[in-house]
Design a protein around this motif. Sequence first.
Motif, PDB file in Angstrom:
ATOM      1  N   VAL A  21       0.826  -1.208   0.000  1.00  0.00           N
ATOM      2  CA  VAL A  21       0.000   0.000   0.000  1.00  0.00           C
ATOM      3  C   VAL A  21       0.860   1.257   0.000  1.00  0.00           C
ATOM      4  CG1 VAL A  21      -1.834   1.240   1.183  1.00  0.00           C
ATOM      5  CG2 VAL A  21      -1.764  -1.239   1.273  1.00  0.00           C
ATOM      6  N   ILE A  22       1.817   1.307   0.887  1.00  0.00           N
ATOM      7  CA  ILE A  22       2.577   2.536   1.040  1.00  0.00           C
ATOM      8  C   ILE A  22       4.025   2.373   0.605  1.00  0.00           C
ATOM      9  CG2 ILE A  22       1.159   3.506   2.864  1.00  0.00           C
ATOM     10  CD1 ILE A  22       3.173   2.289   4.833  1.00  0.00           C
ATOM     11  N   SER A  32       3.724  11.857   4.781  1.00  0.00           N
ATOM     12  CA  SER A  32       4.336  12.566   5.906  1.00  0.00           C
ATOM     13  C   SER A  32       4.199  14.068   5.734  1.00  0.00           C
ATOM     14  CB  SER A  32       5.806  12.165   6.044  1.00  0.00           C
ATOM     15  OG  SER A  32       6.548  12.672   4.966  1.00  0.00           O
ATOM     16  N   LEU A  67      -6.443   7.205   2.185  1.00  0.00           N
ATOM     17  CA  LEU A  67      -5.426   7.748   3.077  1.00  0.00           C
ATOM     18  C   LEU A  67      -5.389   9.269   2.996  1.00  0.00           C
ATOM     19  CD1 LEU A  67      -2.650   5.106   2.451  1.00  0.00           C
ATOM     20  CD2 LEU A  67      -3.833   5.539   4.600  1.00  0.00           C
ATOM     21  N   TYR A  87      -7.790   7.847   8.825  1.00  0.00           N
ATOM     22  CA  TYR A  87      -7.165   6.541   8.577  1.00  0.00           C
ATOM     23  C   TYR A  87      -5.670   6.698   8.354  1.00  0.00           C
ATOM     24  CZ  TYR A  87      -6.328   2.008   6.364  1.00  0.00           C
ATOM     25  OH  TYR A  87      -5.845   0.766   6.043  1.00  0.00           O
ATOM     26  N   THR A  90      -3.426   6.637  11.346  1.00  0.00           N
ATOM     27  CA  THR A  90      -2.994   5.366  11.948  1.00  0.00           C
ATOM     28  C   THR A  90      -1.596   5.005  11.465  1.00  0.00           C
ATOM     29  OG1 THR A  90      -3.925   4.005  10.169  1.00  0.00           O
ATOM     30  CG2 THR A  90      -5.382   4.584  11.997  1.00  0.00           C
ATOM     31  N   LEU A  91      -1.140   5.725  10.458  1.00  0.00           N
ATOM     32  CA  LEU A  91       0.212   5.474   9.961  1.00  0.00           C
ATOM     33  C   LEU A  91       1.242   6.366  10.627  1.00  0.00           C
ATOM     34  CD1 LEU A  91      -0.229   4.948   6.112  1.00  0.00           C
ATOM     35  CD2 LEU A  91       0.888   3.394   7.705  1.00  0.00           C
ATOM     36  N   THR A  93       2.523   6.359  13.480  1.00  0.00           N
ATOM     37  CA  THR A  93       3.581   5.619  14.154  1.00  0.00           C
ATOM     38  C   THR A  93       4.668   5.207  13.175  1.00  0.00           C
ATOM     39  OG1 THR A  93       1.810   4.701  15.521  1.00  0.00           O
ATOM     40  CG2 THR A  93       4.018   3.776  15.804  1.00  0.00           C
ATOM     41  N   VAL A  94       4.215   4.689  12.042  1.00  0.00           N
ATOM     42  CA  VAL A  94       5.155   4.261  11.010  1.00  0.00           C
ATOM     43  C   VAL A  94       6.003   5.427  10.535  1.00  0.00           C
ATOM     44  CG1 VAL A  94       5.345   3.368   8.670  1.00  0.00           C
ATOM     45  CG2 VAL A  94       3.701   2.361  10.233  1.00  0.00           C
ATOM     46  N   ILE A  95       5.325   6.483  10.151  1.00  0.00           N
ATOM     47  CA  ILE A  95       6.030   7.631   9.592  1.00  0.00           C
ATOM     48  C   ILE A  95       6.909   8.299  10.643  1.00  0.00           C
ATOM     49  CG2 ILE A  95       5.668   9.940   8.665  1.00  0.00           C
ATOM     50  CD1 ILE A  95       3.256   8.764   7.161  1.00  0.00           C
TER      51      ILE A  95
ATOM     52  N   THR B  11       9.719  16.629   8.252  1.00  0.00           N
ATOM     53  CA  THR B  11       9.548  15.195   8.407  1.00  0.00           C
ATOM     54  C   THR B  11       9.762  14.454   7.097  1.00  0.00           C
ATOM     55  OG1 THR B  11       7.924  15.644  10.131  1.00  0.00           O
ATOM     56  CG2 THR B  11       7.987  13.425   9.228  1.00  0.00           C
ATOM     57  N   HIS B  12       9.162  14.967   6.045  1.00  0.00           N
ATOM     58  CA  HIS B  12       9.200  14.216   4.792  1.00  0.00           C
ATOM     59  C   HIS B  12      10.596  14.140   4.194  1.00  0.00           C
ATOM     60  CE1 HIS B  12       8.329  18.414   3.564  1.00  0.00           C
ATOM     61  NE2 HIS B  12       9.172  18.126   2.613  1.00  0.00           N
ATOM     62  N   VAL B  15      12.082  11.235   6.068  1.00  0.00           N
ATOM     63  CA  VAL B  15      11.467  10.018   5.539  1.00  0.00           C
ATOM     64  C   VAL B  15      12.115   9.631   4.216  1.00  0.00           C
ATOM     65  CG1 VAL B  15       9.343   9.055   4.594  1.00  0.00           C
ATOM     66  CG2 VAL B  15       9.274  10.352   6.711  1.00  0.00           C
ATOM     67  N   ALA B  97       6.366  -1.018  13.671  1.00  0.00           N
ATOM     68  CA  ALA B  97       5.211  -0.194  13.304  1.00  0.00           C
ATOM     69  C   ALA B  97       4.617  -0.653  11.987  1.00  0.00           C
ATOM     70  CB  ALA B  97       5.638   1.269  13.221  1.00  0.00           C
ATOM     71  N   TRP B 101       0.914  -2.318  11.630  1.00  0.00           N
ATOM     72  CA  TRP B 101      -0.075  -1.682  10.773  1.00  0.00           C
ATOM     73  C   TRP B 101      -0.595  -2.675   9.743  1.00  0.00           C
ATOM     74  CZ3 TRP B 101      -1.361  -0.082   5.832  1.00  0.00           C
ATOM     75  CH2 TRP B 101      -2.298   0.954   5.747  1.00  0.00           C
TER      76      TRP B 101
END
Lengths: 122, 122
Positions: A21-22, A32, A67, A87, A90-91, A93-95, B11-12, B15, B97, B101
Motif C-alpha cells: 500500500v505505502i 508525511s 489515506l 485513517y 494510523t500510519l 507511528t510508522v512515519i 519530516t518528509h 522520511v 510499526a 499496521w
Amino acid sequence: MSTSASTCRSTHRAVADTLDVIGGKWKLVILSALLERTYRFKELGREIGISPRILSKELQELEQHQLITRTVCNTRPITVEYAATAYCRTLQTVIGALSEWGMTHHQTIVGKPRSGTTASPV
Amino acid sequence: MSTSASTCRSTHRAVADTLDVIGGKWKLVILSALLERTYRFKELGREIGISPRILSKELQELEQHQLITRTVCNTRPITVEYAATAYCRTLQTVIGALSEWGMTHHQTIVGKPRSGTTASPV
DNA sequence: GTAACCGGTATCCTTTAGATAACCGATAAC
DNA sequence: GTTATCGGTTATCTAAAGGATACCGGTTAC
C-alpha cells in the motif's frame, strides 16, 4: 508458495502487506508531508520535488486507499487541497519511526550532513 | 533545490532519507525476517519468496549499509548465515510499526483475510 | 493583447525491479 | 558414476517505476 511457516502470520508477511500500500519512492513522503499540513497540488510538488505526472498518480492511489482526501476549493483560480484522513493518522507511528530514524542516522546514511546545502542545520 | 521550508528539516525529508536506504520492495521484508532469526541464503529466499538474483543484490546492499552481517560457516557443504546487526535493531521501531499496521489493517489493505486467496483489488 | 498561475494530462524516454532459468565449483549421499 | 544441496553468478527478458517536458482550459493581473 508459502508452504512453510505460513501458518503463523510472520512479521515479514505483514511488512510486505503494508508495503503493497505505502511502498514505493513517494507514498510515505507524500503522506508525511500531508500529516504536517494540507497542501495544494503544485505546492506539494514543489515541496517534495516530484514531477506532476507521478504526483498525480500517487495522489490518486492514496485517495483510493482512503489515506488522503481531495477537496476542490471554490477560489478564483481553482485550487485543490489534499489532506490526510483519520485513517492516514494510523500510519503516524510508522512515519514517525521512519523520520526519526532518518534524522538520527542521517550521518550514517549520507556520511555527513546534507551535502551542498550546508545551510541546513542539524 | 529545497528553497522553501528547508530551514527546518521537515519530516518528509527525513522520511525520504530513510527510504533511500531501506526503500524498495524487499529491504524491509528481509530485515524483518532477519530480526526474527538468522537465515541462510536459500533458506531466506524460500521463506520470503524472492529470486536468488534479487536476494543476492539486496543482501549486498544491506551489508554495505551495515544492517546485516554475512558469515560463512565451516560446515560440510558451506553455508552462509545472514544476521541482523545491532545497527539494524535501531530499525525495529520502524519495522514493528510497519508490521503492526499491516496486521491491524489487513482487511483494509487486501480486501479480506488472507485465506481463500479471493484477492479482489479495490 | 501578454504573461503568470492553477490542477492536471499526454507523450516520450531511461532506469530499475524483478522473473526465469541455466549454470558454476564444492561437497555429500547413494 | 548420478543426484542432490549449498551459495551464488550470469544472461535474457518483461513490466513497472519514475523523470522531463510540453501542453491543456481556465482565471487573474498587467
